[in-house]
Design a protein around this motif. Sequence first.
Motif, PDB file in Angstrom:
ATOM      1  N   ALA A  89      24.566 -30.780 -20.211  1.00 39.51           N
ATOM      2  CA  ALA A  89      26.019 -30.672 -20.012  1.00 39.51           C
ATOM      3  C   ALA A  89      26.493 -29.233 -20.215  1.00 39.51           C
ATOM      4  N   ALA A  93      28.405 -27.181 -17.495  1.00 37.49           N
ATOM      5  CA  ALA A  93      29.706 -26.616 -17.866  1.00 37.49           C
ATOM      6  C   ALA A  93      29.717 -25.097 -17.705  1.00 37.49           C
ATOM      7  N   SER A  94      28.600 -24.446 -17.980  1.00 37.76           N
ATOM      8  CA  SER A  94      28.511 -22.991 -17.792  1.00 37.76           C
ATOM      9  C   SER A  94      28.720 -22.630 -16.324  1.00 37.76           C
ATOM     10  N   MET A  96      30.473 -24.387 -14.215  1.00 40.86           N
ATOM     11  CA  MET A  96      31.895 -24.588 -13.950  1.00 40.86           C
ATOM     12  C   MET A  96      32.728 -23.420 -14.465  1.00 40.86           C
ATOM     13  N   ALA A 112      38.021 -24.349 -19.925  1.00 40.91           N
ATOM     14  CA  ALA A 112      36.639 -24.792 -19.729  1.00 40.91           C
ATOM     15  C   ALA A 112      35.680 -24.017 -20.626  1.00 40.91           C
ATOM     16  N   THR A 116      33.386 -25.669 -23.407  1.00 37.42           N
ATOM     17  CA  THR A 116      31.938 -25.463 -23.306  1.00 37.42           C
ATOM     18  C   THR A 116      31.366 -24.946 -24.611  1.00 37.42           C
TER      19      THR A 116
END
Length: 164
Positions: A89, A93-94, A96, A112, A116
């Motif tokens: 995840a 997420a990185s 994103m 975000a 993260t």
Amino acid sequence: MSTPSDNVLFIGGFHPLLVHLPIGFLVLLAVMELAALFPRWKNAAAGSGFIAALAVPAAGLSALCGWLLAEGGDYDAALLAWHRWTGIAVAVASTMVFALRVLNRMKLYRLALFATVLLLAVASHFGGSLTHGSDYLTRHAPGFLRALLGAQSKPASAKDSRPA
């Protein structure tokens, strides 16, 4: 289940080294963004796109190597599953975070990023628990802090039982 090949274990062995790169990049990004909130350091986040770009492959390679490392280890299955999926995840997420930075969606990017970093802390906790034991952070903590965190009482040792 078959034994993993030496190549799998060799590549997996790089996880403990690589895992620190995305941690450093993501924490650095968060610090840069926080610093940029202050007029004195308004340009602190000028290189954030570059750092975010470095975090993506670092997190992906770290997750891949971690997956391979887990193939040869004798780890607690539940703890490994939590670490594995929170680590993946973080890698997603990185990506994103980087995409939002490139798209110049700064409010979403910052939101975000900080989400993260929180996810990273959770994944790191599970990873640390896998390698050092679940009581690693509380083992030597002061009694009041162990009680606050719900940790077990520290067993009396010969050192602790000396007369004053």
